[in-house]
Design an enzyme around this catalytic site. Structure first.
Site, PDB file in Angstrom:
ATOM      1  N   ALA A  19      -1.037   8.630  -2.362  1.00  7.76           N
ATOM      2  CA  ALA A  19      -0.701   7.347  -2.976  1.00  7.76           C
ATOM      3  C   ALA A  19      -0.434   7.555  -4.457  1.00  7.76           C
ATOM      4  O   ALA A  19      -0.894   8.535  -5.052  1.00  7.76           O
ATOM      5  CB  ALA A  19      -1.837   6.345  -2.783  1.00  7.76           C
ATOM      6  N   GLU A  39       6.730   5.261   5.875  1.00 10.26           N
ATOM      7  CA  GLU A  39       5.313   5.599   5.758  1.00 10.26           C
ATOM      8  C   GLU A  39       4.434   4.402   6.103  1.00 10.26           C
ATOM      9  O   GLU A  39       3.413   4.542   6.776  1.00 10.26           O
ATOM     10  CB  GLU A  39       4.994   6.090   4.343  1.00 10.26           C
ATOM     11  CG  GLU A  39       5.583   7.450   4.033  1.00 10.26           C
ATOM     12  CD  GLU A  39       5.389   7.871   2.586  1.00 10.26           C
ATOM     13  OE1 GLU A  39       5.001   7.034   1.739  1.00 10.26           O
ATOM     14  OE2 GLU A  39       5.631   9.059   2.297  1.00 10.26           O
TER      15      GLU A  39
END
Length: 159
Positions: A19, A39
């Site tokens: 992230a 994703e």
């Protein structure tokens, strides 16, 4: 030796991903690589979603990293107007070593948008209601665990 498959053929037991930012409630901003739409589909469909980051990605509130917003190319002008009206500062992501904007795997463009984010879930939903927006890089309330690498070891953050 790992077989490539599809979500149509198999369920996902665990998704492991990185992230760009993680807040204290385990909301994320992803999409620095312009692949956040696919994703998000994989990560949300997984029975368990684990994120691995280094300590620099942990923030008290999302918004230091711009929110990637994937949009169809024909909606560039109108989506930008909506983003500005929402208080965002959109920048069309430009490609490196080639002329023009970044083109996603889906054939779309990306706006990187600076926002003050008080409610990630609300903003995630509002962005996706703009005509022409495909998906955005806020991943709210889908992470099961975050593994944070630090100089002195590993920290585990869970819901």
């Amino acid at each position: 030796g790992i077989q490539i498959t599809t979500l149509e053929e198999h369920e996902v037991d665990i998704a492991v991903d990185g992230a760009d930012e993680v807040d204290s409630k385990l909301n994320l901003i992803k999409g620095g690589g312009a692949a956040h739409t696919l994703e998000k589909i994989v990560d949300e469909s997984a029975k368990r979603f684990v994120v691995i980051v280094d300590g620099s990605k942990i923030v008290s509130e999302l918004g230091n990293f711009p929110v990637p917003v994937e949009l169809i190319p024909q909606a560039t002008r109108t989506v930008k107007k909506h983003l500005v009206d929402m208080g965002g500062l959109p920048q069309l992501r430009m490609a490196e070593r080639k002329d023009g904007p970044v083109v996603t795997d889906n054939g779309n463009f990306i706006y990187d948008v600076k926002f003050t984010i008080k409610n990630p879930k609300k903003l995630e939903i509002e962005l996706n209601t703009i005509p022409g927006v495909v998906e955005n890089g806020i991943f709210s309330q889908i992470v099961d665990e975050v593994i944070v690498g630090k100089d002195n070891g590993i920290e585990f953050l869970k819901k």
